[in-house]
Scaffold this motif. Sequence first.
Motif, short mmCIF file in Angstrom:
data_model
loop_
_atom_site.label_atom_id
_atom_site.label_comp_id
_atom_site.label_asym_id
_atom_site.label_seq_id
_atom_site.Cartn_x
_atom_site.Cartn_y
_atom_site.Cartn_z
N MET A 1 0.86 -1.20 0.00
CA MET A 1 0.00 0.00 0.00
C MET A 1 0.89 1.25 0.00
O MET A 1 2.09 1.17 0.11
CB MET A 1 -0.87 -0.07 1.25
CG MET A 1 -2.20 0.67 1.26
SD MET A 1 -3.00 1.00 -0.29
CE MET A 1 -4.07 -0.37 -0.39
N ILE A 2 0.28 2.37 -0.10
CA ILE A 2 1.03 3.61 -0.17
C ILE A 2 1.76 3.85 1.15
O ILE A 2 1.26 3.52 2.21
CB ILE A 2 0.06 4.77 -0.48
CG1 ILE A 2 -0.47 4.58 -1.91
CG2 ILE A 2 0.71 6.11 -0.35
CD1 ILE A 2 -1.53 5.52 -2.31
N TYR A 45 -8.33 11.41 -6.00
CA TYR A 45 -8.19 10.01 -5.59
C TYR A 45 -6.81 9.68 -5.01
O TYR A 45 -6.72 8.99 -3.99
CB TYR A 45 -8.60 9.06 -6.72
CG TYR A 45 -10.11 9.01 -6.82
CD1 TYR A 45 -10.84 8.20 -5.96
CD2 TYR A 45 -10.80 9.80 -7.70
CE1 TYR A 45 -12.22 8.18 -6.01
CE2 TYR A 45 -12.18 9.79 -7.76
CZ TYR A 45 -12.89 8.97 -6.90
OH TYR A 45 -14.26 8.96 -6.94
N PRO A 46 -5.72 10.19 -5.61
CA PRO A 46 -4.42 9.97 -4.95
C PRO A 46 -4.40 10.56 -3.53
O PRO A 46 -3.86 9.96 -2.61
CB PRO A 46 -3.43 10.71 -5.85
CG PRO A 46 -4.08 10.75 -7.18
CD PRO A 46 -5.54 10.84 -6.93
N LEU A 49 -6.31 8.27 -1.15
CA LEU A 49 -5.53 7.08 -0.82
C LEU A 49 -4.40 7.42 0.15
O LEU A 49 -4.07 6.63 1.03
CB LEU A 49 -4.97 6.45 -2.09
CG LEU A 49 -6.02 5.75 -2.95
CD1 LEU A 49 -5.44 5.33 -4.29
CD2 LEU A 49 -6.58 4.54 -2.25
N ARG A 50 -3.82 8.60 -0.02
CA ARG A 50 -2.76 9.01 0.92
C ARG A 50 -3.33 9.21 2.33
O ARG A 50 -2.74 8.77 3.31
CB ARG A 50 -2.13 10.33 0.44
CG ARG A 50 -1.10 10.15 -0.62
CD ARG A 50 -0.50 11.48 -1.00
NE ARG A 50 0.32 11.38 -2.18
CZ ARG A 50 1.57 10.92 -2.19
NH1 ARG A 50 2.13 10.53 -1.07
NH2 ARG A 50 2.25 10.85 -3.30
N ASP A 52 -5.98 7.89 3.49
CA ASP A 52 -6.40 6.58 3.96
C ASP A 52 -5.21 5.82 4.55
O ASP A 52 -5.27 5.28 5.65
CB ASP A 52 -7.01 5.81 2.78
CG ASP A 52 -7.84 4.62 3.22
OD1 ASP A 52 -7.75 4.26 4.39
OD2 ASP A 52 -8.57 4.06 2.39
N SER A 59 -12.26 3.94 4.99
CA SER A 59 -13.15 3.82 3.85
C SER A 59 -13.82 2.45 3.87
O SER A 59 -13.25 1.49 4.39
CB SER A 59 -12.39 4.02 2.54
OG SER A 59 -11.40 3.04 2.40
N TYR A 77 -15.94 7.42 2.41
CA TYR A 77 -14.79 7.82 3.24
C TYR A 77 -15.29 8.59 4.46
O TYR A 77 -16.29 9.31 4.37
CB TYR A 77 -13.84 8.71 2.43
CG TYR A 77 -13.19 8.01 1.28
CD1 TYR A 77 -11.95 7.39 1.42
CD2 TYR A 77 -13.82 7.94 0.05
CE1 TYR A 77 -11.36 6.73 0.35
CE2 TYR A 77 -13.24 7.29 -1.03
CZ TYR A 77 -12.01 6.69 -0.86
OH TYR A 77 -11.42 6.04 -1.91
#
Lengths: 105, 240
Positions: A1-2, A45-46, A49-50, A52, A59, A77
């Motif tokens: 994951m990120i 969206y990036p 995700l960051r 998150d 989410s 979210y």
Amino acid sequence: MIGRKEPRLTHASLKVLRAFLDSPSVKLSGADIHKQSGVFTGTLYPLLLRFDSAGWLTSEWENVDPKEVGRPRKRFYCLTPTGRAHASAALASVSSRLGEAVSWT
Amino acid sequence: MDVIWWVTAVVGAIAVNLIASELFAWGPRLSEWLMRCAVRRLAPEMQDRMREEWAGHLQTIPPGLWRIVAAAGFYLAARRINVALRGRRHPLDEVELAVFEIGIALARFEELNKIDRSGSVDRLAPEREAELNAKLDEMIGLMERMSAATERQEKAAWEYRTRCERDIERMRVELGLPDLEDLQAVAVALLARRKAGNPFFMEFDWRVDQCKRLEALANANAARQRALWKEPELTADGGA
């Protein structure tokens, strides 16, 4: 994951956080956040995700059967307590800096 | 002159109207296509999630220009998400990087040629020769990094293909299918099932068990693929 590091707070990320703080008890989908914040999907969206992966957001999928409702599920979210604290602090800091700037003019 | 201007204006207005109508008619397909392209660019573990999430997002926007703009945004988002994924580089990004480095190397080479045309190396001033040598070293370094990237890419692609071929054969044997065409039929049924309940494809349900087993094998394969691409990134100083 990120990678799990603190997200960089840009103008767009502040707008996204503001959208969450404006509706604290509501779970927002990407489309809702896009409408509220006006942040372009390519950036949104990036960012989500960051946030998150940094633990600022959680989410979950919409609890419906796509076949029954005839559309794909949404992903909702929601700010975590950590995210809420960071978001409030960041927006307060920006507001105070803006206040200082205005007082100098 | 006025007549020509009016005729041009009328023809232009009709053309713009036609283009707008076509864009409106093709909008949903175009946005779907853009979204699919964006999803394909994502790292494998993100694809299923973002496919559904982005499809859900597009559903909320009325057909038209804004839906296309949102879908184009997904394409950009896919690239940013890939960059944000630590230690992962999409194969296409690896190729793009190699192409970029080839471009730089060629530009350097051109630069070298220009310097060399000013006279033979023997007649160059010492500082000019040092500059030339430095540029040459830099170019050689770039070329080495580029060929290393290409080699890694080719090796990884070859390994992946070999594994895929082996897996396909294993799937065929495990599913007890006499030939590859049957395996393809199961794969089509699996894909159809994923297309969220299209009634036309529901007749394939008798193959549900086979689909499930194939899906498990495909997931295992995808996991191996992810592991394969988890390679060290190229860095600016030439290290891997």
